[in-house]
Design a protein around this motif. Structure first.
Motif, PDB file in Angstrom:
ATOM      1  N   UNK A   1       0.832  -1.269  -0.064  1.00  8.82           N
ATOM      2  CA  UNK A   1      -0.070  -0.014   0.000  1.00  8.82           C
ATOM      3  C   UNK A   1       0.775   1.230  -0.090  1.00  8.82           C
ATOM      4  N   UNK A   2       1.897   1.375   0.613  1.00  7.16           N
ATOM      5  CA  UNK A   2       2.835   2.476   0.682  1.00  7.16           C
ATOM      6  C   UNK A   2       4.284   1.881   1.078  1.00  7.16           C
ATOM      7  N   UNK A   3       5.307   2.697   0.594  1.00  8.43           N
ATOM      8  CA  UNK A   3       6.702   2.463   1.027  1.00  8.43           C
ATOM      9  C   UNK A   3       7.397   3.567   1.612  1.00  8.43           C
ATOM     10  N   UNK A   4       8.256   3.476   2.501  1.00  8.36           N
ATOM     11  CA  UNK A   4       9.340   4.398   3.029  1.00  8.36           C
ATOM     12  C   UNK A   4      10.705   3.662   2.585  1.00  8.36           C
ATOM     13  N   UNK A   5      11.695   4.479   2.054  1.00 11.42           N
ATOM     14  CA  UNK A   5      13.201   4.111   2.162  1.00 11.42           C
ATOM     15  C   UNK A   5      14.210   4.848   2.322  1.00 11.42           C
ATOM     16  N   UNK A   6      15.180   4.401   3.016  1.00 12.23           N
ATOM     17  CA  UNK A   6      16.169   4.882   3.183  1.00 12.23           C
ATOM     18  C   UNK A   6      17.413   4.610   2.635  1.00 12.23           C
ATOM     19  N   UNK A   7      17.965   5.454   2.036  1.00 13.55           N
ATOM     20  CA  UNK A   7      19.210   5.353   1.277  1.00 13.55           C
ATOM     21  C   UNK A   7      20.241   6.563   1.303  1.00 13.55           C
ATOM     22  N   UNK A   8      20.338   7.121   2.518  1.00 15.54           N
ATOM     23  CA  UNK A   8      20.926   8.351   2.840  1.00 15.54           C
ATOM     24  C   UNK A   8      22.644   8.146   2.580  1.00 15.54           C
ATOM     25  N   UNK A   9      23.268   9.110   2.740  1.00 13.30           N
ATOM     26  CA  UNK A   9      24.681   8.935   2.498  1.00 13.30           C
ATOM     27  C   UNK A   9      25.497   8.429   3.712  1.00 13.30           C
ATOM     28  N   UNK A  10      24.929   8.572   4.953  1.00 10.56           N
ATOM     29  CA  UNK A  10      25.503   8.206   6.149  1.00 10.56           C
ATOM     30  C   UNK A  10      24.522   7.008   6.815  1.00 10.56           C
ATOM     31  N   UNK A  11      25.348   5.881   6.963  1.00 16.01           N
ATOM     32  CA  UNK A  11      24.393   4.839   7.970  1.00 16.01           C
ATOM     33  C   UNK A  11      23.750   5.300   8.962  1.00 16.01           C
ATOM     34  N   UNK A  12      22.712   4.556   9.225  1.00 11.27           N
ATOM     35  CA  UNK A  12      21.742   5.129  10.292  1.00 11.27           C
ATOM     36  C   UNK A  12      21.324   3.655  11.338  1.00 11.27           C
ATOM     37  N   UNK A  13      20.881   4.121  12.438  1.00  4.51           N
ATOM     38  CA  UNK A  13      20.412   3.234  13.466  1.00  4.51           C
ATOM     39  C   UNK A  13      18.948   2.975  13.021  1.00  4.51           C
ATOM     40  N   UNK A  14      18.590   1.640  13.335  1.00  9.69           N
ATOM     41  CA  UNK A  14      17.401   1.262  12.793  1.00  9.69           C
ATOM     42  C   UNK A  14      16.303   2.155  13.690  1.00  9.69           C
ATOM     43  N   UNK A  15      16.388   2.426  15.049  1.00 16.36           N
ATOM     44  CA  UNK A  15      15.679   2.957  15.789  1.00 16.36           C
ATOM     45  C   UNK A  15      15.416   4.611  15.332  1.00 16.36           C
ATOM     46  N   UNK A  16      16.741   4.884  14.918  1.00 15.35           N
ATOM     47  CA  UNK A  16      16.625   6.407  14.419  1.00 15.35           C
ATOM     48  C   UNK A  16      15.740   6.663  13.159  1.00 15.35           C
TER      49      UNK A  16
END
Length: 243
Positions: free
Chosen positions: A173-188
């Protein structure tokens, strides 16, 4: 009103009604941990939950959200504000305006059937609501939190999908994606995820009996992936896999 002020107001009204956090949570259909988060300013109730709070306390939305600092402790009102909270507050207020127009202003609002959406998985908590009538369905999910233990991994990419399961058929139904330049914690990352869906017409797919789930797939810096499946409807367990 910022999250800390709203939290203090909820706490003040709860105590005026001689209710514990557990009793208020039971009246609202949420856990006492959710009430505690509101009162500590670590999260805010969505618009549907604000409406329920007004009903429990017997006040108007203006009274609940009004900036009446006289009833608050001036010392505790000195909590620090940072840019993330300001951005989060602006996002919440914008969503509140949209949800108010969609859910509470129409003449046919009495035809709407409201449901509170929660996680069916002990490793995750979510805050959400679903409003449905014969011509419209509106879904809102936010405040996704991972509470399954320590996860200090940094992820370079994260995919978060809201999925509807119907007759063994899975529809994203909907998607959110993280592909930032810096790695990130899952909780953040999960703090930033929101799902908002508004369907119009008699053919609305999302109904109060819809079976929903959130699927999260995260890939760390070494290329190893971890996946979580979070039931949002009646399911009572969740799973995670590594590869």
């Amino acid at each position: 009103m910022n999250p800390e002020e709203l939290g203090r107001k909820i706490r003040t009204m709860r105590m005026e009604h001689h209710m514990t956090q557990a009793q208020l949570g039971e009246a609202l259909g949420v856990t006492f941990q959710a009430v505690s988060k509101w009162e500590n300013g670590r999260s805010v109730p969505d618009v549907l939950m604000l409406k329920k709070l007004c009903e429990v306390f017997g006040v108007s939305l203006n009274e609940l959200l009004g900036n009446d600092d006289d009833s608050l402790d001036s010392e505790t009102g000195m909590a620090k504000k940072n840019s993330r909270k300001l951005i989060w507050l602006v996002t919440f207020l914008a969503a509140a305006v949209i949800l108010s127009l969609v859910l509470f202003w129409p003449k046919e609002q009495n035809d709407l059937e409201f449901r509170t959406l929660t996680s069916g998985c002990s490793a995750f908590s979510i805050s959400g609501s679903l409003a449905v009538n014969k011509d419209q369905s509106y879904l809102y999910i936010s405040d996704i939190s991972y509470c399954g233990g320590e996860d200090d991994s940094l992820y370079q990419s994260i995919q978060c999908d809201l999925i509807q399961v119907k007759n063994d058929h899975h529809t994203v139904l909907s998607s959110e994606t993280y592909t930032g330049s810096e790695p990130i914690l899952l909780i953040d990352y999960l703090k930033t995820v929101q799902f908002k869906l508004n369907e119009q017409g008699s053919g609305c797919e999302i109904r109060t009996d819809s079976t929903l789930q959130i699927e999260i797939t995260a890939v760390d810096e070494s290329g190893q992936s971890v996946s979580y499946l979070i039931p949002v409807s009646s399911a009572d367990d969740c799973s995670s896999t590594n590869s």
